[in-house]
Design an enzyme around this catalytic site. Sequence first.
Site, PDB file in Angstrom:
ATOM      1  N   GLU A  70      28.503  33.547   1.619  1.00 18.91           N
ATOM      2  CA  GLU A  70      29.905  33.301   1.908  1.00 18.91           C
ATOM      3  C   GLU A  70      30.279  34.204   3.074  1.00 18.91           C
ATOM      4  O   GLU A  70      29.837  35.352   3.131  1.00 18.91           O
ATOM      5  CB  GLU A  70      30.804  33.636   0.714  1.00 18.91           C
ATOM      6  CG  GLU A  70      30.675  32.694  -0.468  1.00 18.91           C
ATOM      7  CD  GLU A  70      29.596  33.105  -1.456  1.00 18.91           C
ATOM      8  OE1 GLU A  70      29.271  32.297  -2.335  1.00 18.91           O
ATOM      9  OE2 GLU A  70      29.063  34.239  -1.344  1.00 18.91           O
ATOM     10  N   TYR A  99      24.890  33.191  11.925  1.00 19.00           N
ATOM     11  CA  TYR A  99      24.212  32.417  10.886  1.00 19.00           C
ATOM     12  C   TYR A  99      23.815  31.027  11.392  1.00 19.00           C
ATOM     13  O   TYR A  99      22.739  30.528  11.068  1.00 19.00           O
ATOM     14  CB  TYR A  99      25.084  32.315   9.633  1.00 19.00           C
ATOM     15  CG  TYR A  99      25.454  33.655   9.036  1.00 19.00           C
ATOM     16  CD1 TYR A  99      24.516  34.674   8.912  1.00 19.00           C
ATOM     17  CD2 TYR A  99      26.746  33.925   8.615  1.00 19.00           C
ATOM     18  CE1 TYR A  99      24.852  35.910   8.381  1.00 19.00           C
ATOM     19  CE2 TYR A  99      27.091  35.149   8.077  1.00 19.00           C
ATOM     20  CZ  TYR A  99      26.148  36.138   7.966  1.00 19.00           C
ATOM     21  OH  TYR A  99      26.482  37.357   7.445  1.00 19.00           O
TER      22      TYR A  99
END
Length: 147
Positions: free
Chosen positions: A106, A118
């Site tokens: 998250e 990411y």
Amino acid sequence: MDIIIRKMEEEDLDRIMEIEKDAFTTPWPKESFLLEITKNQLARYIVAEIDDVVAGYGGIWMILDEGHITNIAVESKYRKMGVGKAIVEGLIYLCNKERISAMTLEVRESNIAAQNLYKKYDFVESGIRPNYYADDNEDAIIMWKKL
């Protein structure tokens, strides 16, 4: 500049707390890290060192065949130097070594820099956790990566 990735040790915890306080408005307590690295058999924590100084760290829980990234932090003065990239690569390496098939995390909706990092490693957005962060009720973006 060389970035060395290694396992987090108890001796690192005072430095980890400095990084926590620099990186987060609600840092984890030292005792939580101690439990993670000494008692939690699902947890793997690594640090990134530059010139023998811990510049950042990352953690992941290995649950069945999934790796759940718990946290990644880089001290502000070491950002934009490849430390976050090295930590993500280190966590991916651990997952591959332990035959993990997917990774998840998250990330704050406002943390565009982390989201972009990411995405460079093929994490994709897959949902939202509304009001996920207790300090300000910010939403979290859920991201997954297949290995």
